[in-house]
Design a protein around this motif. Structure first.
Motif, mmCIF file in Angstrom:
data_model
loop_
_atom_site.group_PDB
_atom_site.id
_atom_site.type_symbol
_atom_site.label_atom_id
_atom_site.label_comp_id
_atom_site.label_asym_id
_atom_site.label_seq_id
_atom_site.Cartn_x
_atom_site.Cartn_y
_atom_site.Cartn_z
ATOM 1 N N LYS A 108 -1.638 -6.007 -4.410
ATOM 2 C CA LYS A 108 -2.582 -5.728 -3.330
ATOM 3 C C LYS A 108 -3.867 -6.539 -3.507
ATOM 4 O O LYS A 108 -4.386 -7.101 -2.537
ATOM 5 N N CYS A 144 -5.224 -9.323 -0.885
ATOM 6 C CA CYS A 144 -6.567 -9.182 -0.315
ATOM 7 C C CYS A 144 -7.441 -10.393 -0.614
ATOM 8 O O CYS A 144 -8.255 -10.793 0.223
ATOM 9 N N GLU A 174 0.822 -1.204 0.000
ATOM 10 C CA GLU A 174 0.000 0.000 0.000
ATOM 11 C C GLU A 174 0.861 1.261 0.000
ATOM 12 O O GLU A 174 0.528 2.248 -0.658
ATOM 13 N N VAL A 202 -11.178 -10.240 1.779
ATOM 14 C CA VAL A 202 -11.403 -8.836 1.461
ATOM 15 C C VAL A 202 -11.780 -8.038 2.702
ATOM 16 O O VAL A 202 -11.410 -6.872 2.841
ATOM 17 N N HIS A 203 -12.466 -8.654 3.639
ATOM 18 C CA HIS A 203 -12.880 -7.934 4.851
ATOM 19 C C HIS A 203 -11.691 -7.510 5.697
ATOM 20 O O HIS A 203 -11.787 -6.582 6.491
ATOM 21 N N CYS A 209 -8.879 -6.342 4.407
ATOM 22 C CA CYS A 209 -8.119 -5.323 3.676
ATOM 23 C C CYS A 209 -8.667 -3.919 3.855
ATOM 24 O O CYS A 209 -8.119 -2.978 3.318
ATOM 25 N N LYS A 210 -9.734 -3.774 4.589
ATOM 26 C CA LYS A 210 -10.325 -2.447 4.755
ATOM 27 C C LYS A 210 -9.627 -1.634 5.772
ATOM 28 O O LYS A 210 -9.038 -1.878 6.659
#
Length: 98
Positions: free
Chosen positions: A85, A89, A6, A94-95, A97-98
């Motif tokens: 990235k 993720c 990131e 995916v949850h 990566c927030k």
């Protein structure tokens, strides 16, 4: 690992925007761009990027095209960081990566 990807992606985005801003402001300011303080700021920000692109590009590339080389190299770095990235993720969920 996700944090490093990131950070790399963010640095590439800032550098790409600085190069794009310098290009657009150079078009708008014309021949008087060297006196424009914002153009000078963009030059300070992009000088290391352009110097690095000059070192990795062959001598055949003209000096006036080196900023374009820097832009495409940074775009490639951004693209690789984005794909990395997404891969991370998908692997961790995916949850997360927030």
């Amino acid at each position: 690992m996700l944090l490093l990807v990131e950070i790399l992606k963010l640095l590439a985005e800032v550098a790409l925007l600085a190069l794009a801003g310098q290009f657009v402001l150079g078009l708008l300011a014309g021949k008087r761009r060297e006196q424009n303080p914002f153009y000078q700021l963009f030059q300070v920000l992009t000088k290391p990027l352009i110097a690095g692109a000059r070192k990795v590009s062959p001598r055949v590339v003209l000096d006036q095209h080196v900023p374009l080389v820097a832009f495409f190299l940074l775009f490639f770095v951004w693209l690789v960081a984005t794909i990395t990235k997404i891969d991370i993720c998908v692997r961790i969920g995916v949850h997360l990566c927030k």
